[in-house]
Design a protein around this motif. Structure first.
Motif, PDB file in Angstrom:
ATOM      1  N   GLU A  57       0.867  -1.193   0.000  1.00 52.77           N
ATOM      2  CA  GLU A  57       0.000   0.000   0.000  1.00 52.77           C
ATOM      3  C   GLU A  57       0.898   1.235   0.000  1.00 52.77           C
ATOM      4  O   GLU A  57       1.761   1.381   0.866  1.00 52.77           O
ATOM      5  N   ARG A  96       0.806   4.214   0.886  1.00 52.16           N
ATOM      6  CA  ARG A  96       0.936   5.039   2.085  1.00 52.16           C
ATOM      7  C   ARG A  96       2.224   4.742   2.851  1.00 52.16           C
ATOM      8  O   ARG A  96       2.940   5.637   3.267  1.00 52.16           O
ATOM      9  N   TRP A  97       2.527   3.456   3.043  1.00 49.13           N
ATOM     10  CA  TRP A  97       3.630   3.073   3.944  1.00 49.13           C
ATOM     11  C   TRP A  97       4.992   3.303   3.324  1.00 49.13           C
ATOM     12  O   TRP A  97       6.002   3.364   4.019  1.00 49.13           O
ATOM     13  N   ASP A 147       0.534   5.372  13.904  1.00 46.12           N
ATOM     14  CA  ASP A 147      -0.628   5.593  13.033  1.00 46.12           C
ATOM     15  C   ASP A 147      -1.882   4.812  13.464  1.00 46.12           C
ATOM     16  O   ASP A 147      -2.965   5.350  13.516  1.00 46.12           O
ATOM     17  N   ARG A 148      -1.714   3.508  13.728  1.00 47.84           N
ATOM     18  CA  ARG A 148      -2.855   2.680  14.123  1.00 47.84           C
ATOM     19  C   ARG A 148      -2.710   2.323  15.602  1.00 47.84           C
ATOM     20  O   ARG A 148      -1.638   1.876  16.017  1.00 47.84           O
ATOM     21  N   ASP A 171      -8.166  -2.991  11.656  1.00 40.86           N
ATOM     22  CA  ASP A 171      -7.500  -1.709  11.915  1.00 40.86           C
ATOM     23  C   ASP A 171      -8.439  -0.784  12.693  1.00 40.86           C
ATOM     24  O   ASP A 171      -9.525  -0.456  12.205  1.00 40.86           O
ATOM     25  N   ASN A 203      -8.240   2.303  13.130  1.00 38.17           N
ATOM     26  CA  ASN A 203      -8.501   3.549  12.394  1.00 38.17           C
ATOM     27  C   ASN A 203      -9.792   3.468  11.584  1.00 38.17           C
ATOM     28  O   ASN A 203     -10.488   4.467  11.424  1.00 38.17           O
ATOM     29  N   PHE A 239     -12.460   6.391  11.171  1.00 42.79           N
ATOM     30  CA  PHE A 239     -12.818   6.986   9.874  1.00 42.79           C
ATOM     31  C   PHE A 239     -14.336   6.902   9.683  1.00 42.79           C
ATOM     32  O   PHE A 239     -14.993   7.860   9.297  1.00 42.79           O
ATOM     33  N   TRP A 268      -8.606  -3.010   3.071  1.00 39.72           N
ATOM     34  CA  TRP A 268      -7.499  -2.170   2.557  1.00 39.72           C
ATOM     35  C   TRP A 268      -6.868  -2.823   1.329  1.00 39.72           C
ATOM     36  O   TRP A 268      -5.656  -2.768   1.154  1.00 39.72           O
ATOM     37  N   ALA A 289     -11.073   5.678   3.006  1.00 40.58           N
ATOM     38  CA  ALA A 289      -9.957   6.453   3.580  1.00 40.58           C
ATOM     39  C   ALA A 289      -8.582   5.905   3.210  1.00 40.58           C
ATOM     40  O   ALA A 289      -7.702   5.755   4.068  1.00 40.58           O
ATOM     41  N   ASP A 290      -8.417   5.594   1.932  1.00 37.54           N
ATOM     42  CA  ASP A 290      -7.123   5.119   1.430  1.00 37.54           C
ATOM     43  C   ASP A 290      -7.136   5.354  -0.082  1.00 37.54           C
ATOM     44  O   ASP A 290      -8.037   4.871  -0.773  1.00 37.54           O
ATOM     45  N   ASP A 338      -5.028  10.064   2.271  1.00 45.69           N
ATOM     46  CA  ASP A 338      -3.580   9.840   2.345  1.00 45.69           C
ATOM     47  C   ASP A 338      -2.843  10.917   1.538  1.00 45.69           C
ATOM     48  O   ASP A 338      -1.886  11.479   2.010  1.00 45.69           O
ATOM     49  N   LYS A 369      -2.421  13.399   4.381  1.00 52.56           N
ATOM     50  CA  LYS A 369      -1.720  13.177   5.645  1.00 52.56           C
ATOM     51  C   LYS A 369      -0.236  13.370   5.366  1.00 52.56           C
ATOM     52  O   LYS A 369       0.365  12.556   4.654  1.00 52.56           O
TER      53      LYS A 369
HETATM   54  C1  BGC Z   1      -3.977   4.356   7.523  1.00 47.75           C
HETATM   55  C2  BGC Z   1      -4.171   4.850   6.129  1.00 47.75           C
HETATM   56  C3  BGC Z   1      -3.849   3.739   5.152  1.00 47.75           C
HETATM   57  C4  BGC Z   1      -4.628   2.506   5.511  1.00 47.75           C
HETATM   58  C5  BGC Z   1      -4.307   1.333   4.615  1.00 47.75           C
HETATM   59  C6  BGC Z   1      -4.795   3.133   7.752  1.00 47.75           C
HETATM   60  O1  BGC Z   1      -4.610   2.685   9.041  1.00 47.75           O
HETATM   61  O2  BGC Z   1      -4.298   5.363   8.461  1.00 47.75           O
HETATM   62  O3  BGC Z   1      -3.377   5.983   5.912  1.00 47.75           O
HETATM   63  O4  BGC Z   1      -4.153   4.121   3.843  1.00 47.75           O
HETATM   64  O5  BGC Z   1      -4.397   2.139   6.826  1.00 47.75           O
HETATM   65  O6  BGC Z   1      -2.996   0.950   4.690  1.00 47.75           O
END
Ligand code: BGC
Length: 366
Positions: free
Chosen positions: A41, A43-44, A115-116, A164, A166, A170, A220, A250-251, A277, A297
């Motif tokens: 993904e 983001r990471w 983050d999580r 997750d 998060n 979200f 995700w 949210a991704d 993201d 972010k």
């Molecule tokens: C993060 C996102 C990310 C998603 C998938 C979430 O926990 O906050 O930024 O896109 O995980 O990896």
């Protein structure tokens, strides 16, 4: 004379180490283990890039868990055996990671949830995060604003992975804004019976939110998004097409996968879809209107916050935090970073003029 020079050099070297302020008892810099969930993904990869930039000169290593709890546990054990002083863990599975945190804590290691939030352990020391509720809220605000006073707009909703924490935040942020607009008929939910069941309730319990999310779980995963969207469109039939609004999970990666699937249906004539993201791969999608917005972010903020906590610990000081998050076992001291909404209208200012991305690589934004 030679001997004297050597002794002097050793002394100077030792003093310079002490001056660094991050030197452990063995005279080596404290080892920091960083664990990120996956390379799959986008983001990471941003987080990795910034750790490499801001942690330069520090004694650290980054491992990825490939979205797998067993690998994540092994990664923690690897860092324990390497004598880590701090472990920074972005958990794949919020609940499963608790036992690894407990193991690390037994060895006197400080654990920072990255983050999580890692749930259900009172051994977690710190949390650094974005304000995830406000991410969901920003997505929903966008859809509501675009809907204006129109009624009967088709709405499809998707959630982040249920592993997750998060994802719940979200969803909570989005639901609070969307629910009154589902109740008053602005939106007609086309892919989630459970959401319709709760359409008159604004303050859902965690269990109620999870019961909705279970039916729209993106995991995700882009492939999963594509197949969910295709199945949802087929089930909704023609009445669920035409003008379509989508609450993405949210991704940005998931958002693009959903967008491709919705736009592949010729009967979808207008699409508004939300991401989050602010990854590079979504920039052209936003310019082209294939992704309506993202919630950016700036992951530098999280990496800097993590560094700030570690440096305070190394100096023997209490790290400064700005809030707490409850993980069902304790209130975890937390540093929280803000997010910003990006659309085609402000993309130049937020991404290009500030140098986040190189605007000359993209067409059609001027
Ligand atoms: C993060 C996102 C990310 C998603 C998938 C979430 O926990 O906050 O930024 O896109 O995980 O990896």
């Amino acid at each position: 004379m030679k001997k004297l020079i050597c002794v002097l050099l050793v002394v100077v070297f030792a003093l310079s180490l002490v001056a660094c302020g991050d030197v452990g008892k063995q005279g080596k810099k404290d080892f920091i283990g960083i664990i990120l969930p996956t390379k799959e993904e986008s983001r990471w990869l941003n987080d990795q890039k910034y750790f490499e930039e801001y942690f330069k000169g520090m004694n650290y290593e980054i491992l990825f868990s490939q979205n797998n709890s067993a690998t994540e546990k092994t990664n923690v054990e690897t860092f324990i055996s390497k004598g880590a002083k701090v472990i920074v863990l972005c958990a794949y599975d919020a609940a499963a990671a608790a036992s690894a945190v407990n193991e690390a804590s037994k060895e006197g290691i400080t654990v920072i949830s990255y983050d999580r939030l890692i749930m259900g352990t009172d051994k977690l020391d710190y949390y650094v995060t974005f304000d995830s509720c406000s991410v969901g809220k920003a997505q929903a605000d966008y859809l509501v604003e675009k809907a204006g006073s129109e009624k009967g707009i088709n709405l499809y909703m998707y959630s982040g992975a249920l592993t997750d924490n998060n994802s719940v935040l979200f969803f909570e942020g989005a639901w609070k804004v969307l629910q009154p607009k589902i109740a008053d008929g602005t939106f007609v939910v086309r892919n989630c019976e459970k959401a319709i069941q709760f359409k008159d309730k604004n303050n859902l319990t965690r269990e109620e939110m999870v019961s909705i999310m279970q039916t729209i779980d993106s995991e995700w995963n882009m492939e999963r998004c594509k197949s969910l969207a295709e199945a949802n469109l087929t089930a909704a039939g023609d009445k669920g097409k035409g003008k379509v609004y989508v609450l993405g999970p949210a991704d940005d990666d998931c958002c693009r996968a959903l967008s491709d699937a919705f736009l592949a249906d010729p009967k979808v004539t207008e699409l508004k879809i939300t991401g989050a993201d602010g990854v590079e791969a979504s920039v052209q999608y936003i310019i082209d209107g294939k992704q309506s917005m993202t919630v950016y972010k700036d992951t530098q903020a999280l990496v800097k916050a993590t560094k700030q906590i570690i440096e305070a610990l190394q100096k023997g000081e209490k790290p400064k935090t700005d809030t707490v998050y409850n993980n069902d076992a304790k209130d975890v001291p937390t540093i929280q970073a803000d997010v910003v909404t990006v659309t085609a209208d402000n993309i130049a200012e937020i991404f290009f003029e500030s140098g986040v991305y190189d605007g000359s690589k993209y067409t059609g934004w001027k």
